[in-house]
Design a protein around this motif. Sequence first.
Motif, mmCIF file in Angstrom:
data_model
loop_
_atom_site.group_PDB
_atom_site.id
_atom_site.type_symbol
_atom_site.label_atom_id
_atom_site.label_comp_id
_atom_site.label_asym_id
_atom_site.label_seq_id
_atom_site.Cartn_x
_atom_site.Cartn_y
_atom_site.Cartn_z
ATOM 1 N N LEU A 1 4.574 7.888 -8.716
ATOM 2 C CA LEU A 1 3.638 8.260 -7.631
ATOM 3 C C LEU A 1 3.471 7.109 -6.592
ATOM 4 C CD1 LEU A 1 0.879 10.416 -8.975
ATOM 5 C CD2 LEU A 1 3.202 11.081 -8.422
ATOM 6 N N TYR B 1 1.995 4.375 -9.357
ATOM 7 C CA TYR B 1 1.588 5.117 -10.490
ATOM 8 C C TYR B 1 2.400 5.785 -11.265
ATOM 9 C CZ TYR B 1 -3.340 3.867 -9.133
ATOM 10 O OH TYR B 1 -4.583 3.133 -8.922
ATOM 11 N N TRP C 1 -2.550 2.274 0.590
ATOM 12 C CA TRP C 1 -3.758 2.190 0.671
ATOM 13 C C TRP C 1 -4.003 1.904 2.278
ATOM 14 C CZ3 TRP C 1 -7.067 -2.993 -0.140
ATOM 15 C CH2 TRP C 1 -8.272 -2.566 0.434
ATOM 16 N N PHE D 1 0.736 1.093 -3.850
ATOM 17 C CA PHE D 1 0.436 1.476 -5.356
ATOM 18 C C PHE D 1 1.466 2.066 -5.799
ATOM 19 C CE2 PHE D 1 -3.811 -0.298 -5.787
ATOM 20 C CZ PHE D 1 -4.272 -0.145 -4.518
ATOM 21 N N ASN E 1 -10.086 2.815 5.814
ATOM 22 C CA ASN E 1 -11.032 3.798 5.590
ATOM 23 C C ASN E 1 -10.994 4.088 4.211
ATOM 24 O OD1 ASN E 1 -11.989 4.072 8.176
ATOM 25 N ND2 ASN E 1 -10.604 5.449 8.765
ATOM 26 N N TYR E 2 -10.811 3.191 3.240
ATOM 27 C CA TYR E 2 -10.830 3.448 1.643
ATOM 28 C C TYR E 2 -10.216 4.506 1.112
ATOM 29 C CZ TYR E 2 -15.050 1.315 3.515
ATOM 30 O OH TYR E 2 -15.962 0.215 4.198
ATOM 31 N N GLN E 3 -9.143 4.964 1.929
ATOM 32 C CA GLN E 3 -8.360 5.893 1.437
ATOM 33 C C GLN E 3 -6.840 5.634 1.153
ATOM 34 O OE1 GLN E 3 -7.943 9.876 3.042
ATOM 35 N NE2 GLN E 3 -10.305 9.900 4.073
ATOM 36 N N LEU E 4 -6.531 6.415 0.109
ATOM 37 C CA LEU E 4 -5.129 6.228 -0.499
ATOM 38 C C LEU E 4 -4.305 7.573 -0.023
ATOM 39 C CD1 LEU E 4 -5.352 4.870 -3.993
ATOM 40 C CD2 LEU E 4 -4.351 3.600 -2.000
ATOM 41 N N TRP F 1 -1.176 9.536 -0.755
ATOM 42 C CA TRP F 1 -0.096 9.498 -1.667
ATOM 43 C C TRP F 1 1.228 10.573 -1.403
ATOM 44 C CZ3 TRP F 1 -1.343 7.830 -6.646
ATOM 45 C CH2 TRP F 1 -2.808 7.423 -6.866
ATOM 46 N N GLY F 2 2.363 9.809 -1.822
ATOM 47 C CA GLY F 2 3.272 10.711 -1.795
ATOM 48 C C GLY F 2 3.409 11.868 -2.983
#
Lengths: 109, 114
Positions: free
Chosen positions: A87, A35, A91, A33, A94-97, A99-100
């Motif tokens: 950003l 953002y 993904w 992703f 375990n449903y976690q993102l 992030w940088g």
Amino acid sequence: GQNIDQPTEMTATEGAIVQINCTYQTSGFNGLFWYQQHAGEAPTFLSYNVLDGLEEKGRFSSFLSRSKGYSYLLLKELQMKDSASYLCAVWESNYQLIWGAGTKLIIKP
Amino acid sequence: IAGITQAPTSQILAAGRRMTLRCTQDMRHNAMYWYRQDLGLGLRLIHYSNTAGTTGKGEVPDGYSVSRANTDDFPLTLASAVPSQTSVYFCASSALAGDPGELFFGEGSRLTVL
């Protein structure tokens, strides 16, 4: 371990093109992703890549190479309002993102 | 306007005090998340909830607790605040659990613990 790398800060000129790179090393991958976050505001969704290649959306495009663990966000015809942090997030399982830390983009007239 | 509402917007808190950050969404999203954002670091997941009645621990859960009594509300509680919990806290939601898709974020709660 898990790691996402982005340049800390970039500067570009109004009307120009800028490419923001993101490299990642994660234990799992289900998509990437981008953002946008203006100073003091909430992040807002820009793009989502799950397959290799380029996704174009107006002035913004996002590219993904899963084999290289690499993505970039391309911003064309830069406007002053594009000054923000960008950003990158992976993904993972375990449903976690993951992030940088974000790239702060400064646009100069 | 549909979205996520967080309260308070900012708060200064003495160490050792209890604090609850409120989060409400009106999009009927199944999944909700709490992140903290610190300078030079990426967003870090504190706790998440895939659906009402269930919660899970994220990357940095220590010192925080959450509850999800219904679809709309997902409060975050600091039982005994410490200075290292000074941060900007974002609540977020996504339509489906297990498929982040587009995350919708609240405007954030800036917390300072002295």
